[in-house]
Scaffold this active site. Structure first.
Site, short mmCIF file in Angstrom:
data_model
loop_
_atom_site.label_atom_id
_atom_site.label_comp_id
_atom_site.label_asym_id
_atom_site.label_seq_id
_atom_site.Cartn_x
_atom_site.Cartn_y
_atom_site.Cartn_z
N HIS A 144 0.84 -1.22 0.00
CA HIS A 144 0.00 0.00 0.00
C HIS A 144 0.86 1.25 0.00
O HIS A 144 0.48 2.27 0.54
CB HIS A 144 -0.94 0.05 1.21
CG HIS A 144 -1.67 -1.23 1.45
ND1 HIS A 144 -2.88 -1.51 0.87
CD2 HIS A 144 -1.35 -2.33 2.19
CE1 HIS A 144 -3.29 -2.71 1.25
NE2 HIS A 144 -2.36 -3.24 2.04
N SER A 265 16.68 21.24 -16.33
CA SER A 265 15.55 22.13 -16.55
C SER A 265 16.08 23.44 -17.09
O SER A 265 17.16 23.89 -16.71
CB SER A 265 14.81 22.35 -15.24
OG SER A 265 14.15 23.59 -15.26
N LYS A 271 17.88 21.19 -11.06
CA LYS A 271 17.07 19.98 -11.28
C LYS A 271 17.73 18.92 -12.15
O LYS A 271 18.43 19.22 -13.10
CB LYS A 271 15.73 20.36 -11.92
CG LYS A 271 14.85 21.13 -10.93
CD LYS A 271 13.42 21.15 -11.40
CE LYS A 271 12.79 19.79 -11.25
NZ LYS A 271 11.46 19.78 -11.85
N GLU A 278 10.31 8.58 -17.09
CA GLU A 278 8.97 9.12 -17.32
C GLU A 278 8.46 8.72 -18.70
O GLU A 278 7.30 8.35 -18.87
CB GLU A 278 8.98 10.64 -17.19
CG GLU A 278 9.22 11.12 -15.76
CD GLU A 278 9.45 12.62 -15.71
OE1 GLU A 278 8.56 13.33 -15.25
OE2 GLU A 278 10.51 13.08 -16.15
#
Ligand code: ARG
Length: 450
Positions: A144, A265, A271, A278
């Site tokens: 979970h 970025s 970043k 992704e």
């Protein structure tokens, strides 16, 4: 034909990638025709030499594609006729584009599956190499999405090896149904020509010959099945990508992804974005979408060949291209990522990961599970109140919950190391079992043992 229809109905813009398979099928067909006395050996020799020359032309992009010639089959046949005249006009004896496309596609899918299998094996090896690299590292396992129990990092990697192995078994099983020869089924009814379909099948390396000419020209089960197999792989990769995206966040701080597979970025210079992961997660949508497309394409088709079937190629090709690209990138990411052992171990004491091990230690003293669960809960609550870990509880604390509890014995399975060391069931994260599994996968994947 109206130019608008030519544009609408052409498939050369995407089926050109079948040219090698089409030529291979044609050469086998010509040899069979010659063997059966339908072509002379000389005619067969001319056809074969010319087909090889045409293949060279297409290799070098020297054969212009025209939508008037519709598809790859017509382009190659027309080039053959342009060169050989009447001899070229004989190649299409006892076949139709219906069994021809089915043959080309099966050859193409068979090759694709073999490549996918090789990539899956490479990825399994990458995970296996991590098992040794991360030997002894303990991670929290989640249920979970909540910290559940401590496990060896290698146990995680072995979990992925298992999933990939089922993928490989599916590839192999699917390949058996792909590897059947349709050629000679002709348009729909077979042919009155004295062909030898078994010989053609043998020449093309097919395992067997498809037995029903109506089925032959309509069957695309193998395409659907292979894209299902790919969808399952893409789903596995997507879940893994999601996990490592999370693990690479500052919030988790579990893993550092290789910089070469991340991006920066444009406005936030600090970043490092996990774009490869992704995209892997995102591209699974395309593969699953292709499976949907193929099923919907087939669901309303009466027997046998219908032109709708031409639409099978873009989703089929895209699914293979996408999964291969994802697998190719997964390998260096799995190999090149680094577990942030310090930041992981600093927080392993949080979340009472050893509570289940403690409950089992209590049960080993003859306490029924439900009662042990309850007493374990009381110990967790007590530790929580003291702002302590379970292993920091003293003998008196244990006795407060149950006068019969021996703190010294119970503490043996506490702490994440104690908990991991306590696992002993088959399939568990117990160190001995995990070591055995690593050795057995090394053997299966033929990795050198050191
Ligand atoms: N381009 C067609 C396809 O991909 C080849 C078969 C065409 N057959 C026909 N009878 N028009 O399905």
């Amino acid at each position: 034909m109206d130019q608008s229809l030519a544009k609408f109905s052409e498939s050369i813009s995407f089926d050109h990638r079948l040219y090698r398979h089409d030529i291979r099928g044609s050469i086998a067909h010509a040899r069979m025709l010659a063997q059966q006395g339908i072509l002379t050996q000389d005619e067969c020799g001319q056809i074969e030499a010319e087909l090889i020359r045409i293949q060279g032309l297409i290799d070098r992009k020297e054969l212009p594609f025209k939508i008037e010639l519709e598809d790859i089959h017509m382009h190659i046949e027309q080039a053959l006729i342009d060169a050989l005249g009447d001899v070229g006009r004989k190649l299409h004896t006892a076949r139709s584009r219906n069994d021809q496309i089915a043959t080309d596609l099966r050859l193409w899918v068979r090759e694709g599956l073999d490549t996918v299998d090789r990539l899956l094996e490479e990825l399994q090896r990458a995970y296996l190499s991590r098992c040794e690299q991360d030997a002894g590292v303990i991670l929290p396992a989640y249920t979970h999405m909540q910290r559940a129990q401590p496990v060896l990092a290698a146990h995680y990697w072995l979990a992925y090896i298992e999933k990939l192995n089922r993928d490989r078994l599916r590839v192999a099983d699917c390949r058996r149904r792909v590897n059947i020869c349709p050629l000679g089924g002709a348009a729909v009814a077979g042919t009155s020509m004295p062909i030898d379909r078994h010989l053609t099948a043998e020449l093309l390396g097919f395992e067997s010959v498809a037995t029903n000419s109506i089925d032959i020209s309509s069957d695309r089960d193998f395409a659907v099945e292979s894209v299902f197999v790919l969808s399952m792989i893409a789903t596995h990769l997507s879940g893994w990508a999601e996990e490592w995206i999370l693990w690479s966040t500052t919030e988790f701080g579990f893993i550092k992804l290789p910089q070469a597979f991340c991006t920066g970025s444009s406005i936030m210079p600090q970043k490092v974005n996990p774009d490869t992961l992704e995209l892997t997660r995102g591209k699974s949508a395309r593969v699953i979408g292709s499976l949907q497309t193929l099923l919907v394409l087939l669901k309303g088709l009466p027997l046998a060949y219908n032109r709708d079937l031409q639409e099978d190629k873009p989703p089929l090709f895209d699914a293979f291209d996408t999964v291969m690209a994802c697998l190719e990138l997964a390998v260096p990411i799995v190999r090149g990522s680094v577990l942030q052992v310090e930041s992981i171990s600093k927080r392993l004491d949080q979340g009472y990961l050893d509570a289940t091990a403690l409950m089992e230690a209590i049960m080993m003293q003859g306490v029924p599970q439900r009662t042990a669960h309850h007493k374990d809960g009381a110990l967790v609550a007590m530790a929580h109140e003291q702002n302590n870990t379970l292993s920091q509880l003293i003998d008196d604390d244990f006795r407060k919950v149950d006068s019969g509890f021996d703190g010294a014995i119970l503490r043996e399975s506490l702490g994440v190391d104690g908990a991991v060391a306590s696992y002993r069931s088959y399939g568990s994260s117990g160190p001995d079992f995990v070591t055995d599994q690593i050795a057995s996968w090394k053997k299966k994947l033929q990795v050198e043992s050191d």
